[in-house]
Every structure is written in C-alpha cells, then in structure tokens.
Design a protein around this motif. Structure first.
Motif, PDB file in Angstrom:
ATOM      1  N   PHE A   1       9.377  19.673  -0.087  1.00  9.60           N
ATOM      2  CA  PHE A   1       9.952  18.426   0.392  1.00  9.60           C
ATOM      3  C   PHE A   1       9.618  17.248  -0.520  1.00  9.60           C
ATOM      4  O   PHE A   1      10.371  16.296  -0.631  1.00  9.60           O
TER       5      PHE A   1
ATOM      6  N   GLN B   1      13.449  21.100   4.274  1.00  9.07           N
ATOM      7  CA  GLN B   1      12.506  21.212   5.388  1.00  9.07           C
ATOM      8  C   GLN B   1      12.533  22.660   5.880  1.00  9.07           C
ATOM      9  O   GLN B   1      12.006  23.528   5.221  1.00  9.07           O
TER      10      GLN B   1
ATOM     11  N   CYS C   1      17.248  18.339   4.105  1.00 11.08           N
ATOM     12  CA  CYS C   1      17.183  17.101   4.864  1.00 11.08           C
ATOM     13  C   CYS C   1      17.749  15.923   4.078  1.00 11.08           C
ATOM     14  O   CYS C   1      18.198  14.935   4.664  1.00 11.08           O
TER      15      CYS C   1
ATOM     16  N   GLY D   1       6.717  20.739   3.143  1.00  8.29           N
ATOM     17  CA  GLY D   1       6.852  20.134   4.465  1.00  8.29           C
ATOM     18  C   GLY D   1       6.823  21.169   5.561  1.00  8.29           C
ATOM     19  O   GLY D   1       5.818  21.846   5.771  1.00  8.29           O
ATOM     20  N   TYR D   2       7.963  21.335   6.258  1.00  5.00           N
ATOM     21  CA  TYR D   2       8.076  22.217   7.419  1.00  5.00           C
ATOM     22  C   TYR D   2       8.529  23.623   7.029  1.00  5.00           C
ATOM     23  O   TYR D   2       8.575  24.511   7.852  1.00  5.00           O
TER      24      TYR D   2
ATOM     25  N   CYS E   1      14.111  12.108   7.545  1.00  4.05           N
ATOM     26  CA  CYS E   1      13.956  13.550   7.339  1.00  4.05           C
ATOM     27  C   CYS E   1      12.711  14.110   8.011  1.00  4.05           C
ATOM     28  O   CYS E   1      12.018  14.956   7.437  1.00  4.05           O
TER      29      CYS E   1
ATOM     30  N   PHE F   1      17.040  19.609   9.660  1.00  5.77           N
ATOM     31  CA  PHE F   1      15.583  19.759   9.697  1.00  5.77           C
ATOM     32  C   PHE F   1      15.115  21.194   9.845  1.00  5.77           C
ATOM     33  O   PHE F   1      14.224  21.636   9.139  1.00  5.77           O
ATOM     34  N   SER F   2      15.638  21.934  10.797  1.00  5.88           N
ATOM     35  CA  SER F   2      15.116  23.268  11.079  1.00  5.88           C
ATOM     36  C   SER F   2      16.262  24.259  11.190  1.00  5.88           C
ATOM     37  O   SER F   2      17.405  23.885  11.472  1.00  5.88           O
TER      38      SER F   2
END
Length: 656
Positions: A350, A393, A408, A334-335, A502, A438-439
């Motif tokens: 993710f 994430q 997440c 994912g991120y 998420c 998330f971050s």
C-alpha cells in the motif's frame, strides 16, 4: 487438602481398582516410557486420585487411547509406565479423577506431544483450565481428538497458559506483553479458583448449574465444567465470578466480574518487529504471516517509515526462524496478505509511511510482493507491477491460485490468474462506481466480491473477472472487510468511516489528526449478501460492533468482526443457526450484545482471522490514542479456543 475432599476420596476407594499403579522410584520395563507427576489443588496434594494417560484421537470424533494408569499416593505423586506412541505428532494428556470415576472432581493436563514429553508434570486447576480452553474445539469432556495441525498447535497453546511441569502460570502468560499488562492472567487464576471450590468439596452443585450450556446437559465433573465455560464464555458471568471468590488458592485474581470468561494472549514475535500489523494469513501448518505497516520503533514520537518485511509467527506466537523476510519490493504493506495453494505468500504494498522518509512512495505502492514458503522473495526488487496496481489493500487467493487485488487508489481490481503475474489484468469498475476498493472475498462459485469503502457498495465479479453488477442497500455503509461462508453468502463489515483515504493514509498527516473512536459508531453494522446478490432489509448491528473493520467466518459459518474502536471483537450467529446457541438466528449476537468480547490487551484492530485450532487472532494495528508520527500497535491478540477451526491456508470459503 480439605477434609471434605478426603472423605469424598476415601468413600470411593473401594470401588476403584488400582489400575496398574507403578511406584515412583521403579524403573519402567524395557521398551516403555515413564511419566511422573503430582496431582494437586492449590498448595495441597490430592491423594489416591486415579490418573490415566491418554493418546488423543487422530481425527475428529475418534476415541482416545489409554496408554497407562496409576493412582496418586498420599503426597499426590504418581508414575505411569507406558509404551510410547510411534507417531511423532501424537498428543498426550492426563485426566485425574479424585475419588475415582463418576466423582465430580476431574483435573486435566495436556502434554506438548509425545516427542516433547515433560519429565514430571503437575495436574491441578490451572492445567485443567489451560486444557479446557486450548482444547475447547477438540474435546467432549474425556476424549480429545483432532487432526494435524489444529490438535498439535492447540496442545502447544495450552503450554502458553499453564506450565505443566510446575502447575504455575506459563512464562508467556506471566510476562510482558501479558502478565500485569492485561487482565488475562487474573482471569485465568479466577477460572482456576472456580474449580478449586468444587475440588474442596464445597461448590460442585453450584459450579455445574452455572456452567451448564443453554439447552445442554449439566456437566458432571470439573473438567467438563471448564469446557462448558470455554464454549459459552458470556453465560452466567457474574455468578461464576462470585463462585471464584469462595476458594482462592490462585493469585492474582480478578477484583470484579469480566464481561465474559475469555482468555486473550498477546504475542509480539521477537518484540522488535511488529509495528502496525494490518492483516494475517495462516499457512498449512498454522503459522501466521503478518503484513506490517511500519518499521518497528517503540517510541511513538519518532517518525516511522514503511515496513519492508513480512513477519512469520509460529502457532504459539514465537518469531519463526528467519523471520522477518525482506525483499521482493515489499514496502508499507496494508490489509493485503494471502497464501496461494502452493504455500507462496502474497503481500499488497500500500505504501504506508510517515513524513520525512527517504523513499518516494509513488512507485512503491504500485505493486504486490511474492515470497516462497521459506520467505525467499519471488518478486523482483520493484515487486510485481503488472495489472495497473495502485495502493493495493485486500489481496486474496482462490482455490485455483488466482490472486485478486483491491486497488484502493484507482477504483479497480487486479486479477492475477493462477498466480502468474505476467498475465495480470486490470478490471476497472463499471462507470467508476467502486470508490476506494478495500477488501475481496471469493464465494463458493469462485465469484469475487469487492467492497467500495468510498461508495457504499460491493462490486461482484465472475471467476473470470467479468463485472456482474453492484450490491448496495441492506445497510452497506463505508464497507471495509469482506468474508465468505461455506453456503455462498458474503459478509461485509460496515465501518461508517467515510473520510479515511483508502482505509488509512499512505503519508500520515503531519498535523497529528487522529480518528475519533466515536465516528461512525452509530452506523456500525454487518451486512450479509446472499448468493443471488440480495440482502436482508436491515443489517446486523449488535454484538459489540464499534467501527468494524476486518471480518472472518469460522468453521461453523459463524461471523467474527474486528473493531477499530472499543477494544473488542464481535461474534455473530452466521447462516447456519443450528451451530449457534439455542434460540439464536442469523445475525444475532453470540458475544455480549452491548460490549462484544472485550480485552484490555486490544488496541485498534483491523483484522480478525481463525486458525486451525479455533483460536481467534486480531491485529493491534493502531494504538488506542495514536500519535501520527508512529501510530502502530505492536502485538497480535489471540482469543484461545473461541471459534470453530478453519483449514488453512484459507482459499476462498472456510473449510472445517
């Protein structure tokens, strides 16, 4: 050649020495090299131009070195004999002054390093625009200087705009996914046309007036004017567009004024790999490592499964040798992607995948994967699963190589001290108050700030992972991306997207439910969290913010925001207003307040990152109108020369 230019050139000849001209057919002396070329404006030769070959300075602010000089003949041709630099990574460039020094016409061309010197070059308005934009963060108008790898990568990026061997647009700019698919080619030619009017002796005064930066000096030649436009792309846009219509030797050109004079290139690696790129991390050489959501399929109607590889692109957008890299338990990233101080790559799995996939995502989204710099997996086939990882994430490294993972799926953070997975520890959020982490951003004190997309807050952790409390208020609303600056602040992108599990979905909904790009737009903003955990009373809301997602801070501590809607990137003045245009305060938009910097090459973007050359990279994560079977976008979009460069890999706070 326009008669007025001929008169201008002739009038200045007596004041300019021949400066070591070499006949084009003369053999260079022993131990020297030779550079042949032609100075042109459109289809016309520029005769009697003083052409100087330089070696760029090797550090910021250093003077360039003159290697040789000549004067073009009646056909615009020149030959420069010079001693080739010993440095393999030396960057060479040409400046051609029509009529001699102190005249308004100066054209430029950047060569792609001494070790790849083209046999013959064309110096014209196109190569001048390419040099100005690619070298925007390394030049003051004559001298070009900088350190490795930023300077060298910028020189190579210039070749993606103009082909210095022909003076035409490059194959990269002329072909899909660029070419006729976006407006960048037309904007590039329009910029070249703005210079052509001055070269023709008609529009110099108007060009210099329009290109002059706010509070800055008036440019005195065409190359400096192009640099000033590159530095201030949103200034006097309509006037410069009207100027581009006066002389039009270069086509195709724009048929209407843009919102800003930016140049955005699309890179698609090998054209068969990227599908839903989620985030980017740069290594020490400026290569881009990309987390990829899905397996590649060009047909959006065909159900897709989770991507099982990480993609590496060169600084100029080509697929790196051996890329993509598989194994190590990687699936549906994912991120989360980062590099540690040793150059190893970490990716959060993710578990993105569509319906009907043969793999059960449950065990797959409980891990992170680790790769060596050469792409060899270090993690086992099941990934690293220590520390109760769940739907990871954001995944970042700090200066000591400690990896922080935002889980997440279970309201926690995993801390992997010094990159040793067996020592990983899960940190549950106090009272479960961090929903959908998330971050992660690491500040100047080594503290981690984790955004809670479902709880409208940010959890701060000590360098050892001890909870320090929540930050809320200040406009924090469904926060997504987070980034730190060099003076201790953390910047948070407030998406307003409260109903997205998420920050996305592990299994895409079979009913095809798509995001409405207007959802949350009214709450789109950015919040600055000060080192003491306080925030300004109100968030920052202008600059083109539209479903803000990813966020990055450049080498001047100014802020860039990727938007999941609106096909735009936002640019805000950061915590050091002295680096912003005159009159700007912290949080003020530098990009156009209503639109940001738009590009029809963008779709829905989740990440923005800054490379060592000052290029701004964004991930085309989802199509503008996504089909849920395969919503992924297929490109990275790079705004050339827009930001202050950042040393990579990014470990905590940005460094110039």
């Amino acid at each position: 050649m326009n008669r007025s230019v001929l008169l201008l050139v002739s009038a200045a000849l007596a004041a300019v020495p021949a400066a070591g001209a070499v006949e084009p057919d003369a053999a260079p002396p022993a131990g020297t090299a030779r550079q042949d070329g032609t100075v042109r404006s459109g289809a016309s030769a520029v005769p009697r131009a003083e052409v100087v070959l330089y070696q760029a300075g090797r550090e910021r602010g250093a003077p360039a070195t003159v290697l040789g000089r000549a004067r073009s003949d009646a056909e615009g041709r020149f030959t420069i004999s010079y001693r080739k630099p010993r440095e393999r990574k030396a960057v060479l460039y040409l400046l051609a002054d029509a009529g001699g020094r102190h005249q308004p016409v100066r054209l430029a061309a950047v060569l792609d390093g001494a070790h790849r010197k083209p046999p013959r070059v064309v110096v014209n308005e196109r190569t001048t625009v390419a040099a100005a934009y690619a070298m925007a963060r390394f030049s003051d108008g004559r001298d070009i200087a900088g350190t490795y790898p930023g300077l060298q990568n910028a020189a190579a990026t210039a070749q993606n705009l103009a082909d210095v061997t022909t003076g035409k647009v490059s194959a990269v700019l002329a072909s899909p996914p660029n070419g006729g698919e976006t407006s960048t080619l037309r904007a590039f030619d329009s910029l070249a046309n703005t210079l052509a009017g001055c070269v023709a002796g008609k529009t110099c005064e108007e060009l210099f007036r329009l290109a002059r930066p706010a509070g800055g000096d008036r440019p005195d030649n065409t190359f400096r004017a192009a640099l000033d436009i590159a530095h201030n792309p949103g200034r006097h846009v309509a006037g410069l567009y009207r100027l581009s219509l006066r002389e039009r030797p270069y086509t195709p050109a724009l048929s209407s004024a843009p919102d800003a004079w930016t140049l955005a290139l699309r890179y698609d690696a090998d054209g068969r790999t990227l599908d839903g790129p989620g985030n980017i991390a740069f290594d020490a050489h400026g290569n881009a490592w990309v987390a990829n959501n899905y397996l590649y399929d060009p047909d959006p109607t065909q159900p897709t499964c989770g991507g099982d590889y990480v993609v590496k692109l060169t600084p100029t957008g080509e697929n790196a040798p051996g890329s993509p890299y598989r194994g190590g338990g990687l699936y549906g990233a994912g991120y989360g992607v980062t590099l540690d101080p040793r150059g190893n790559v970490w990716v959060g799995n993710f578990g993105f995948q569509g319906t009907g996939c043969p793999l059960d995502p449950d065990p797959l989204y409980r891990s992170v994967s680790q790769f060596r710099p050469d792409g060899t997996p270090l993690s086992p086939p099941t990934g690293w699963r220590y520390g109760d990882i769940m739907q990871p994430q954001g995944t970042v490294s700090d200066e000591r190589g400690t990896i922080w993972v935002a889980n997440c799926g279970n309201r926690s953070v995993t801390r992997i001290p010094h990159g040793r997975p067996e020592r990983a520890r899960n940190i549950a959020s106090p009272s479960g108050g961090l929903v959908k982490p998330f971050s992660v951003a690491v500040d100047t004190r080594g503290r981690a700030s984790v955004t809670g997309n479902g709880s409208d807050n940010v959890l701060r952790l000590s360098p050892q992972g001890d909870p320090l409390g929540y930050v809320s208020g200040g406009g924090i609303s469904a926060p997504m991306g987070a980034a730190s600056d060099s003076v201790g602040n953390v910047w948070v992108a407030n998406s307003g997207l409260v109903d997205i599990p998420c920050g996305g979905t592990g299994v895409l909904p079979p009913d095809g439910g798509a995001l409405d790009p207007r959802e949350g737009a009214a709450e789109a903003s950015v919040t600055m969290i000060r080192p003491d955990g306080t925030t300004p009373r109100r968030p920052y809301e202008r600059g083109g913010l539209f479903l803000p997602w990813g966020i990055a801070v450049d080498g001047d501590d100014n802020v860039w925001v990727a938007n999941f809607g609106g096909q735009r990137v936002a640019h805000l003045c950061g915590a050091r207003p002295e680096t912003c245009p005159p009159g700007h305060r912290t949080g003020d938009p530098i990009s156009p307040a209503g639109t940001g910097y738009t590009s029809d090459g963008l779709v829905r973007n989740t990440s923005v990152q800054i490379d060592p050359s000052g290029n701004v990279w964004l991930t085309n994560n989802w199509q503008t109108v996504p089909l849920q079977t395969n919503p992924g976008g297929h490109e990275l979009v790079v705004f050339v020369g827009m930001a202050a460069p950042v040393r990579t890999p990014l470990l905590g706070t940005p460094r110039t």
